[in-house]
Scaffold this motif. Structure first.
Motif, PDB file in Angstrom:
ATOM      1  N   ARG A 204      39.329  43.975  38.383  1.00  0.00           N
ATOM      2  CA  ARG A 204      40.243  43.090  39.083  1.00  0.00           C
ATOM      3  C   ARG A 204      40.440  41.809  38.274  1.00  0.00           C
ATOM      4  O   ARG A 204      39.625  41.466  37.414  1.00  0.00           O
ATOM      5  N   ILE A 205      41.513  41.101  38.561  1.00  0.00           N
ATOM      6  CA  ILE A 205      41.829  39.915  37.769  1.00  0.00           C
ATOM      7  C   ILE A 205      40.854  38.772  38.041  1.00  0.00           C
ATOM      8  O   ILE A 205      40.784  37.822  37.253  1.00  0.00           O
ATOM      9  N   ASP A 206      40.089  38.840  39.148  1.00  0.00           N
ATOM     10  CA  ASP A 206      39.128  37.772  39.437  1.00  0.00           C
ATOM     11  C   ASP A 206      37.780  37.986  38.750  1.00  0.00           C
ATOM     12  O   ASP A 206      36.829  37.251  38.979  1.00  0.00           O
ATOM     13  N   GLY A 207      37.697  39.030  37.904  1.00  0.00           N
ATOM     14  CA  GLY A 207      36.460  39.297  37.180  1.00  0.00           C
ATOM     15  C   GLY A 207      35.540  40.288  37.869  1.00  0.00           C
ATOM     16  O   GLY A 207      34.499  40.662  37.306  1.00  0.00           O
ATOM     17  N   SER A 208      35.890  40.736  39.055  1.00  0.00           N
ATOM     18  CA  SER A 208      35.083  41.745  39.744  1.00  0.00           C
ATOM     19  C   SER A 208      35.559  43.138  39.367  1.00  0.00           C
ATOM     20  O   SER A 208      36.649  43.317  38.817  1.00  0.00           O
ATOM     21  N   VAL A 209      34.728  44.127  39.663  1.00  0.00           N
ATOM     22  CA  VAL A 209      35.030  45.522  39.348  1.00  0.00           C
ATOM     23  C   VAL A 209      34.731  46.368  40.595  1.00  0.00           C
ATOM     24  O   VAL A 209      33.645  46.259  41.172  1.00  0.00           O
ATOM     25  N   LYS A 210      35.683  47.195  40.992  1.00  0.00           N
ATOM     26  CA  LYS A 210      35.499  48.103  42.125  1.00  0.00           C
ATOM     27  C   LYS A 210      35.182  49.503  41.579  1.00  0.00           C
ATOM     28  O   LYS A 210      35.878  50.022  40.720  1.00  0.00           O
ATOM     29  N   ILE A 211      34.107  50.088  42.096  1.00  0.00           N
ATOM     30  CA  ILE A 211      33.718  51.445  41.700  1.00  0.00           C
ATOM     31  C   ILE A 211      33.732  52.324  42.938  1.00  0.00           C
ATOM     32  O   ILE A 211      33.164  51.973  43.975  1.00  0.00           O
TER      33      ILE A 211
END
Length: 292
Positions: A204-211
């Motif tokens: 994501r553009i906020d630096g988080s990652v969804k798995i």
């Protein structure tokens, strides 16, 4: 969201109905996510092309399939029921007669006719399955196309080894190292445009990652799990049951924001780990959100 969930189930309906559906078998899978923006994914175990066994296995013979009457009529019970529905005169003649036990001499040709019909039905169904699978870029049930498919996968990055064991089962060792600068999905099939992902990584553009791991679920499989989670009416219950059995573990030195595992994050040398044990009763799609 409910609309798109319905659309996803509808899009996969041809594969579900014919049984041409990729899924995990017994496996171990590890995903490492690092603050430096890199990831490493390993999947070791089985990848299975599931087929509807109840439709591609001959129905066994039972003596009660033979039907004999005192007026001399003999035949297979199912065929005589159809004939009665089409010909009222034949139905009336049999109503005036009585059922009787069939002799061994009468049963033998009826059994032979039944076995022939079942062999023809199974051959037709397998051909339909193979044709549908090939339309979607998947191998058929024959050994030759399955081995060619394995050879084709070996040409692509990540597939360190893949061996066709038979009966739609492939033993694989997959290892992929990449950067978290775009969406990633495993597995991608070389000639198939239909994606049924085992594991999906979405930065994501906020630096988080969804798995998410849509196919690493037990019970009736990912379509049923998604339908249940979104309160949809039995959206995937017509598909083949999941054969997934194993453990999916995520390791990260980032900040774990959310996860739906049973035990939650635990300490690990790499920072923290979250794991999901997948089996027949695990009907929840693994999900995690981590900030790197």
């Amino acid at each position: 969201m409910r609309f798109w969930a319905r659309m996803a189930v509808a899009a996969a309906a041809p594969l579900i109905l014919t049984g041409c559906l990729w899924g995990p078998g017994k496996f171990t899978s590890d995903l490492a996510l690092r603050k430096d923006g890199t990831f490493v994914l390993d999947y070791r175990g089985e990848v299975v092309l599931q087929m509807p066994d109840e439709k591609t296995v001959p129905e066994p013979w039972k003596d009660d399939k033979a039907l004999c009457y005192t007026n001399g009529d003999v035949g297979l019970r199912s065929e005589m029921a159809v004939a009665d529905a089409m010909d009222e005169d034949e139905a009336a003649a049999r109503r005036d007669s009585e059922e009787r036990p069939c002799t061994m001499a009468e049963v033998a040709p009826l059994k032979a006719a039944h076995d022939k019909q079942e062999a023809e039905r199974v051959a037709k169904k397998r051909k339909e399955n193979d044709e549908m699978a090939k339309i979607f870029g998947l191998p058929g049930s024959d050994e030759a196309s399955s081995r060619r498919f394995a050879e084709n996968l070996r040409k692509h990055k990540g597939w360190r080894s893949i061996t066709y064991r038979g009966q739609g089962v492939y033993d694989v060792d997959y290892h992929f190292e990449g950067r978290l600068n775009q969406d990633f999905a495993f597995p991608l099939m070389p000639d198939s445009d239909l994606l049924i992902p085992f594991i999906v990584i979405r930065p994501r553009i906020d630096g988080s990652v969804k798995i998410t791991a849509p196919a690493l679920v037990g019970g009736k499989g990912m379509f049923a799990a998604r339908a249940k989670a979104m309160s949809l009416p039995s959206g995937g219950n017509d598909g083949p049951p999941s054969r997934a059995e194993g453990r999916f573990t995520i390791f990260t030195d980032g900040e774990i924001l959310t996860n739906n595992s049973e035990d939650g994050p635990a300490p690990h040398a790499a920072g923290r780990q979250v794991r999901w044990d997948i089996g027949p009763d695990a009907d929840k799609v693994p999900e995690m959100l981590v900030r790197l």
